[in-house]
Each structure stands twice: as structure tokens, then as C-alpha cells.
Design a protein around this motif. Structure first.
Motif, mmCIF file in Angstrom:
data_model
loop_
_atom_site.group_PDB
_atom_site.id
_atom_site.type_symbol
_atom_site.label_atom_id
_atom_site.label_comp_id
_atom_site.label_asym_id
_atom_site.label_seq_id
_atom_site.Cartn_x
_atom_site.Cartn_y
_atom_site.Cartn_z
ATOM 1 N N ASN A 1 0.855 -1.186 0.000
ATOM 2 C CA ASN A 1 0.000 0.000 0.000
ATOM 3 C C ASN A 1 0.898 1.245 0.000
ATOM 4 O O ASN A 1 1.786 1.366 0.852
ATOM 5 N N PRO A 2 0.723 2.179 -0.959
ATOM 6 C CA PRO A 2 1.645 3.327 -1.049
ATOM 7 C C PRO A 2 1.812 4.091 0.270
ATOM 8 O O PRO A 2 2.911 4.546 0.580
ATOM 9 N N PHE A 3 0.751 4.230 1.053
ATOM 10 C CA PHE A 3 0.885 4.962 2.321
ATOM 11 C C PHE A 3 1.682 4.153 3.352
ATOM 12 O O PHE A 3 2.332 4.724 4.232
ATOM 13 N N GLY B 1 -0.085 3.519 7.348
ATOM 14 C CA GLY B 1 -0.543 4.421 6.305
ATOM 15 C C GLY B 1 -1.836 5.076 6.772
ATOM 16 O O GLY B 1 -2.552 4.529 7.600
ATOM 17 N N LYS B 2 -2.128 6.274 6.227
ATOM 18 C CA LYS B 2 -3.380 6.930 6.667
ATOM 19 C C LYS B 2 -4.597 6.128 6.194
ATOM 20 O O LYS B 2 -5.650 6.182 6.791
ATOM 21 N N GLN B 3 -4.434 5.410 5.094
ATOM 22 C CA GLN B 3 -5.506 4.557 4.606
ATOM 23 C C GLN B 3 -4.906 3.557 3.630
ATOM 24 O O GLN B 3 -3.797 3.765 3.141
ATOM 25 N N ASP C 1 0.689 10.495 5.698
ATOM 26 C CA ASP C 1 0.034 11.081 4.531
ATOM 27 C C ASP C 1 1.010 11.078 3.356
ATOM 28 O O ASP C 1 2.184 10.747 3.519
ATOM 29 N N LEU C 2 0.512 11.483 2.186
ATOM 30 C CA LEU C 2 1.289 11.365 0.944
ATOM 31 C C LEU C 2 2.587 12.170 0.962
ATOM 32 O O LEU C 2 3.598 11.741 0.432
ATOM 33 N N ARG C 3 2.542 13.350 1.573
ATOM 34 C CA ARG C 3 3.702 14.233 1.487
ATOM 35 C C ARG C 3 4.691 14.076 2.637
ATOM 36 O O ARG C 3 5.558 14.911 2.831
ATOM 37 N N LYS D 1 -19.136 5.166 -16.279
ATOM 38 C CA LYS D 1 -18.106 5.386 -17.315
ATOM 39 C C LYS D 1 -17.938 6.875 -17.577
ATOM 40 O O LYS D 1 -18.932 7.616 -17.627
ATOM 41 N N ARG D 2 -16.666 7.310 -17.707
ATOM 42 C CA ARG D 2 -16.433 8.723 -18.009
ATOM 43 C C ARG D 2 -16.817 8.989 -19.462
ATOM 44 O O ARG D 2 -16.637 8.142 -20.324
ATOM 45 N N GLN D 3 -17.326 10.197 -19.698
ATOM 46 C CA GLN D 3 -17.684 10.546 -21.077
ATOM 47 C C GLN D 3 -16.416 10.801 -21.882
ATOM 48 O O GLN D 3 -15.385 11.159 -21.315
HETATM 49 C C1 LIG Z 1 -0.899 6.812 -3.044
HETATM 50 C C2 LIG Z 1 -1.904 7.695 -3.666
HETATM 51 C C3 LIG Z 1 -2.272 8.849 -2.990
HETATM 52 C C4 LIG Z 1 -3.193 9.715 -3.547
HETATM 53 N N1 LIG Z 1 -3.515 10.847 -2.860
HETATM 54 C C5 LIG Z 1 -4.360 11.721 -3.389
HETATM 55 C C6 LIG Z 1 -4.683 12.946 -2.713
HETATM 56 O O1 LIG Z 1 -4.175 13.219 -1.623
HETATM 57 N N2 LIG Z 1 -5.559 13.788 -3.293
HETATM 58 C C7 LIG Z 1 -6.117 13.513 -4.495
HETATM 59 O O2 LIG Z 1 -6.884 14.315 -5.001
HETATM 60 N N3 LIG Z 1 -5.832 12.369 -5.167
HETATM 61 C C8 LIG Z 1 -4.970 11.476 -4.639
HETATM 62 N N4 LIG Z 1 -4.672 10.321 -5.307
HETATM 63 C C9 LIG Z 1 -5.325 10.062 -6.554
HETATM 64 C C10 LIG Z 1 -4.377 10.356 -7.697
HETATM 65 O O3 LIG Z 1 -3.922 11.673 -7.628
HETATM 66 C C11 LIG Z 1 -5.164 10.074 -8.907
HETATM 67 O O4 LIG Z 1 -4.585 8.918 -9.448
HETATM 68 C C12 LIG Z 1 -5.184 11.159 -9.936
HETATM 69 O O5 LIG Z 1 -5.667 12.371 -9.381
HETATM 70 C C13 LIG Z 1 -6.103 10.712 -11.003
HETATM 71 O O6 LIG Z 1 -5.720 11.304 -12.160
HETATM 72 P P1 LIG Z 1 -5.681 10.496 -13.523
HETATM 73 O O7 LIG Z 1 -5.584 9.051 -13.245
HETATM 74 O O8 LIG Z 1 -6.822 10.957 -14.343
HETATM 75 O O9 LIG Z 1 -4.300 10.874 -14.120
HETATM 76 P P2 LIG Z 1 -3.466 12.245 -14.190
HETATM 77 O O10 LIG Z 1 -2.531 12.026 -15.270
HETATM 78 O O11 LIG Z 1 -2.870 12.583 -12.888
HETATM 79 O O12 LIG Z 1 -4.501 13.322 -14.620
HETATM 80 C C14 LIG Z 1 -5.077 14.197 -13.734
HETATM 81 C C15 LIG Z 1 -6.030 15.068 -14.507
HETATM 82 O O13 LIG Z 1 -5.307 15.991 -15.315
HETATM 83 C C16 LIG Z 1 -5.990 16.212 -16.520
HETATM 84 N N5 LIG Z 1 -5.116 15.776 -17.599
HETATM 85 C C17 LIG Z 1 -4.042 14.941 -17.521
HETATM 86 N N6 LIG Z 1 -3.498 14.792 -18.736
HETATM 87 C C18 LIG Z 1 -4.238 15.511 -19.602
HETATM 88 C C19 LIG Z 1 -4.205 15.747 -20.991
HETATM 89 N N7 LIG Z 1 -3.276 15.190 -21.801
HETATM 90 N N8 LIG Z 1 -5.116 16.558 -21.528
HETATM 91 C C20 LIG Z 1 -6.058 17.136 -20.764
HETATM 92 N N9 LIG Z 1 -6.172 16.961 -19.440
HETATM 93 C C21 LIG Z 1 -5.270 16.157 -18.869
HETATM 94 C C22 LIG Z 1 -7.243 15.387 -16.452
HETATM 95 O O14 LIG Z 1 -8.285 16.222 -16.000
HETATM 96 C C23 LIG Z 1 -6.918 14.305 -15.458
HETATM 97 O O15 LIG Z 1 -8.060 13.776 -14.823
HETATM 98 C C24 LIG Z 1 -3.767 9.414 -4.799
HETATM 99 C C25 LIG Z 1 -3.415 8.248 -5.463
HETATM 100 C C26 LIG Z 1 -2.490 7.391 -4.927
HETATM 101 C C27 LIG Z 1 -2.125 6.146 -5.678
#
Ligand SMILES: Cc1cc2nc3c(=O)[nH]c(=O)nc-3n(C[C@H](O)[C@H](O)[C@H](O)COP(=O)(O)OP(=O)(O)OC[C@H]3O[C@@H](n4cnc5c(N)ncnc54)[C@H](O)[C@@H]3O)c2cc1C
Length: 251
Positions: A36-38, A116-118, A179-181, A227-229
């Protein structure tokens, strides 16, 4: 000092998760599992304390099937001193996990417990808090910084809360959830991986602990999010800004 770190085996956060058609769980065939990453962040923090405070022992603990050995070996390769695997094949809720950890913390006489926090599989965010309650110990959750006093009798923890950061301090023994940071976990080095093979990994059947771990919580069903649009490819930042203004109406 002795630091106990809880380590959970979870599906890789980068894997595509599919819910079983009957909603009773997720499809686990060919699913990759990781620490688990945390929990990885919690291990890293324990190792950083060990590097600063001589004589510190880092004990990592996992609860689950034999397969969790893999995640414990990863923690040992990062630098933990020894590992304990509580063998439990049954479903456990956070309360069950906390009761098992309580028993180990008392047996091991730990000064600090890091979790981990979760866990990113069920996102319950409860094990650390429940453990603190069972032990009657202070807790600092969502930690982004951990500092021990020079005599290692107390800790000051910076917590990430809505709207900013909060500093709390407490006398050890205590519980901290990462936490993550908090830090960037290290990768296991090749010598670390070699050394890990020889480190102690003790297995304890959960029945030997003599505690009631029957779940108080029942998961009724799981469902995938809608499903996302389909997205739209834009040609420039200006076009994106215009669309966010005129179409999405978010700016
Ligand atoms: C250990 C862990 C801890 C996490 N902690 C947190 C947290 O504290 N807070 C939190 O909010 N999330 C958290 N997350 C969730 C993580 O940040 C999500 O995986 C991410 O936010 C989801 O984004 P994504 O998969 O869409 O990919 P990403 O590539 O990160 O994209 C994020 C967003 O950016 C935009 N984007 C990216 N690329 C493009 C492109 N080419 N064109 C247009 N738009 C684009 C889109 O809107 C996309 O949804 C965590 C995940 C993990 C694994």
C-alpha cells in the motif's frame, strides 16, 4: 527505540480494477499486488528515524495470506530489520486489523507505531485510529512531518488538515498515520534485496493470538463508477481556457 510499521498488500493503484458481475468483490485474476503506497511511506519514515536514532529497530507487520510475504520482503529490502506475518485468510475489517495489531504492539513493546493513513483498496482510514483507542495511546493522523525529541520521549507531528497544517505533540508511545507528502519512499537496492532474504520473517497463525477478529462490518456490494464521457482534444491552451469558460462554465 522500537518502531512497528503496519504493511498492507493491496492491488497496484495503476492496475485497472474490475468489479465481479455479481458485485461481491473485484476480479483478482492476474492482478498485480504491491505494498500500500501509504504503508511504503510509513516504512520510509521509520527507516529515516532509524538512521538518526542509533539502536532503533524497525519491525514490519502484515496481516493476510502467505502471499503477503512478498510485500514484507519488499519492506525488508528497503531496510526494515525483521517482519511478522499474521496469517489470516478470512475477511477482516479495520476493527479486526486493529485488534491484531494491538496484540502485537503489546507483545513487541513498541514505542512508536507507524501506519498508512488509509489503504488504497478499501480507503477505510480507520485502522490507526482504532488501534490508538484500543491501546489508549495518543495518535497523530495524516502526518506530513514527524520529529522526535532529542530524548525520544515525545514526538511533534505536522498534520495535513483542511485549510492548512496543524502541529501536535504527544508523549511516546504513540501512533502516527502517514500522509502522501511525509516523504518519498526509497527504492530497495540490490544489496538490500539480497540481505532481505536472510532477515527474519516470522509467521503467526491468527488463531494463535486468541482474539475475536470476526468482522463487525459487512460489505453488501461493490459497483464500478459510471463510465467517463469521451474527452476532447484541444489544440491550444487558449482554446482550452475558452472551452472551460463557454462550455464547461467552470471559470
Ligand atoms: C498513493 C496515492 C495517494 C493519492 N492521494 C491523493 C490525494 O491526496 N488527493 C487527491 O486528489 N488524489 C490522490 N490520489 C489520486 C491520484 O492523484 C489520482 O490517481 C489522480 O488524481 C487521477 O488522475 P488520472 O488518473 O486521471 O491521471 P493524471 O494524469 O494525474 O490526470 C489528472 C487530470 O489531469 C488532466 N489531464 C491529464 N493529462 C491531460 C491531458 N493530456 N489533456 C487534458 N487533461 C489532462 C485530467 O483532468 C486528469 O483527470 C492518490 C493516489 C495514490 C495512488
Amino acid at each position: 527505540m522500537k518502531i512497528l510499521v503496519a504493511v498492507k498488500r493491496v492491488p497496484d493503484p495503476n492496475a485497472t480494477i474490475k468489479v465481479k458481475p455479481d458485485g461481491t468483490g473485484i476480479v483478482t485474476d492476474n492482478l498485480k499486488y504491491v505494498v500500500n503506497p501509504f504503508c511504503e511511506i510509513a516504512i520510509e519514515e521509520a527507516l529515516r528515524i532509524k538512521e538518526k536514532v542509533s539502536g532503533t529497530e524497525v519491525v514490519i507487520v502484515s496481516i493476510g495470506g502467505k502471499v503477503s510475504q512478498e510485500q514484507l520482503r519488499t519492506g525488508l529490502a528497503m531496510g526494515a530489520d525483521r517482519a511478522i506475518l499474521v496469517l489470516a485468510e478470512q475477511e477482516l475489517d479495520s476493527a479486526g486489523v486493529a485488534r491484531i495489531l494491538e496484540k502485537l504492539v503489546r507483545t513487541e513493546n513498541a514505542d512508536l507505531v507507524l501506519l498508512g493513513k488509509q489503504a488504497i483498496d478499501d480507503d477505510a482510514n480507520q485502522a490507526g485510529q482504532m488501534l490508538a483507542e484500543l491501546l489508549g495511546w495518543p495518535q497523530a493522523t495524516f502526518a506530513s512531518k514527524v520529529e522526535l525529541s532529542a530524548d525520544q520521549k515525545s514526538a511533534t507531528v505536522t498534520r495535513e488538515v483542511d485549510g492548512g497544517l496543524e502541529d501536535v505533540s504527544f508523549a511516546l508511545p504513540g501512533i502516527v498515520t502517514a500522509d502522501l507528502r511525509l516523504n518519498e519512499p526509497r527504492y530497495a537496492s540490490l544489496p538490500g534485496i539480497m540481505k532481505a532474504r536472510k532477515k527474519e520473517l516470522k509467521e503467526i497463525p491468527v488463531a494463535d493470538l486468541g482474539i475475536d477478529v470476526s468482522p463487525r462490518l459487512k460489505v453488501l456490494s461493490l459497483a464500478s463508477p459510471p463510465k467517463r464521457q469521451a474527452g476532447k482534444v484541444v489544440g491550444s491552451v487558449q482554446e482550452l481556457v475558452n472551452l472551460l469558460h463557454t462550455e464547461a462554465k467552470v471559470i
